[in-house]
Design an enzyme around this catalytic site. Structure first.
Site, PDB file in Angstrom:
ATOM      1  N   ARG A  53       0.867  -1.190   0.000  1.00 46.68           N
ATOM      2  CA  ARG A  53       0.000   0.000   0.000  1.00 46.68           C
ATOM      3  C   ARG A  53       0.898   1.232   0.000  1.00 46.68           C
ATOM      4  O   ARG A  53       1.649   1.452   0.954  1.00 46.68           O
ATOM      5  CB  ARG A  53      -0.874  -0.026   1.255  1.00 46.68           C
ATOM      6  CG  ARG A  53      -1.906   1.066   1.372  1.00 46.68           C
ATOM      7  CD  ARG A  53      -2.823   0.777   2.566  1.00 46.68           C
ATOM      8  NE  ARG A  53      -3.998   1.626   2.600  1.00 46.68           N
ATOM      9  CZ  ARG A  53      -4.136   2.682   3.399  1.00 46.68           C
ATOM     10  NH1 ARG A  53      -3.162   3.038   4.215  1.00 46.68           N
ATOM     11  NH2 ARG A  53      -5.257   3.391   3.376  1.00 46.68           N
ATOM     12  N   SER A 122     -12.544  -3.301  -0.494  1.00 46.52           N
ATOM     13  CA  SER A 122     -12.832  -2.793   0.852  1.00 46.52           C
ATOM     14  C   SER A 122     -14.322  -2.576   0.982  1.00 46.52           C
ATOM     15  O   SER A 122     -14.953  -1.998   0.085  1.00 46.52           O
ATOM     16  CB  SER A 122     -12.162  -1.436   1.076  1.00 46.52           C
ATOM     17  OG  SER A 122     -10.783  -1.529   0.960  1.00 46.52           O
ATOM     18  N   LYS A 151      -6.559   5.078   9.042  1.00 43.05           N
ATOM     19  CA  LYS A 151      -7.651   5.694   8.274  1.00 43.05           C
ATOM     20  C   LYS A 151      -8.460   6.553   9.239  1.00 43.05           C
ATOM     21  O   LYS A 151      -9.587   6.197   9.613  1.00 43.05           O
ATOM     22  CB  LYS A 151      -8.535   4.615   7.642  1.00 43.05           C
ATOM     23  CG  LYS A 151      -8.005   4.080   6.319  1.00 43.05           C
ATOM     24  CD  LYS A 151      -9.125   3.514   5.477  1.00 43.05           C
ATOM     25  CE  LYS A 151      -8.672   3.256   4.047  1.00 43.05           C
ATOM     26  NZ  LYS A 151      -9.741   2.743   3.203  1.00 43.05           N
TER      27      LYS A 151
END
Ligand code: TZP
Ligand code: MG
Length: 219
Positions: A53, A122, A151
Site C-alpha cells: 500500500r 474494501s 484511516k
C-alpha cells in the site's frame, strides 16, 4: 481456487478461504528501503497474504517495489496484492489487486491487470459486502472494526455486523481496522475468521513473533 507455482516448480493450490492473517506493507509507516526485510519477517511469522500500500506514490516507484517484494513473496508462494493500482499488476506478475469503494470497479481492475488474478474490495457495511460479492470480488476487507490512525477519517463499524457478514457473504472476509493482539480475541469471538493487521504488525518490536502470536490465535 487460486493456483500458483512455487519456484521449485511445484504447483501450490490454496483457497483464499484458508488464509487467516493478511499483512499490509504501508509506505506511510515504513521506509521503502525496509520493505523487503519486512516482507521476509511477515512470511517467517506466518502471514498468509501480503499487500503493498503506497498512497500517493508514483506508479513507477510502486512497480519497482512490487518487483522487489515479489522476488521474496514468490519463494514461499505467498500472494502479493497491490493496493489501488491494477496497472502495477499489468507490469509485475503479482497475484492480486485490492480496490476500495472509490477506486476502480472489480471489472475495471481485472481489465487493467489484463489477466486473471485475485481482486479484493474494501467494504464498510453489510450492503457493500453483498455488492462486492455480486460484483465478483474474490475477498473483502470489512471494517474499520475499530478506530484506526491508518484511516482516521473512517467511522468504525464495530463488532456487531461481523457474524451477519459471514452469513450474507460466501467469499472470504478479512476484518480490518485497529486490530491488534490485545483486541484480536474479541474480534474472533464476534465471528471473525480472518483479519488484516497493518500498524500493529509494522510497529511490533518483532514482526515475526507478533505474527506468530496472531496466527496461533486465528488457528
Ligand atoms: N481499510 C479499512 S481500515 C484500514 C484500511 C486500509 C486500516 C487498517 O490499518 P490498521 O493500522 O491495522 O488499523
Ligand atoms: Mg484504495
Amino acid at each position: 481456487m487460486f493456483r500458483h507455482s512455487a519456484p521449485n516448480g511445484q504447483l501450490k493450490m490454496s483457497t483464499l478461504s484458508e488464509y487467516r492473517l493478511y499483512g499490509i506493507i504501508d509506505l506511510g509507516y515504513i521506509d521503502i528501503s525496509d520493505c523487503s526485510r519486512i516482507a521476509e519477517q511477515m512470511i517467517e511469522g506466518g502471514v498468509d497474504l501480503i499487500q503493498l500500500r503506497g498512497k500517493g506514490k508514483p506508479i513507477d516507484e510502486l512497480v519497482d517495489l512490487a518487483a522487489e517484494i515479489h522476488q521474496i513473496t514468490r519463494r514461499s508462494a505467498t500472494p502479493l496484492v497491490i493496493n489501488d493500482h491494477a496497472e502495477v499488476a499489468a507490469r509485475i506478475p503479482v497475484e492480486g489487486v485490492h480496490v476500495g469503494q472509490e477506486d476502480d470497479s472489480i471489472l475495471v481492475a481485472r481489465q487493467k491487470a489484463g489477466r486473471d488474478l485475485i481482486v479484493g474490495r474494501s467494504t464498510h457495511s453489510l450492503a457493500q459486502a453483498r455488492v462486492a460479492e455480486a460484483e465478483g470480488a474474490d475477498y473483502i476487507g470489512f471494517g474499520p472494526i475499530f478506530a484506526t490512525p491508518t484511516k482516521p477519517d473512517y467511522k468504525p463499524i464495530g463488532l456487531g455486523d461481523i457474524k451477519q457478514a459471514h452469513l450474507d457473504v460466501d467469499i472470504p472476509i478479512f476484518c480490518i481496522g485497529g486490530i491488534n493482539i490485545d483486541n484480536l480475541q474479541i474480534v474472533v469471538d464476534a465471528g471473525a475468521k480472518r483479519v488484516v493487521m497493518l500498524s500493529a504488525l509494522l510497529n511490533a518490536h518483532s514482526i515475526v513473533d507478533y505474527a506468530r502470536c496472531a496466527t496461533d490465535m486465528l488457528a
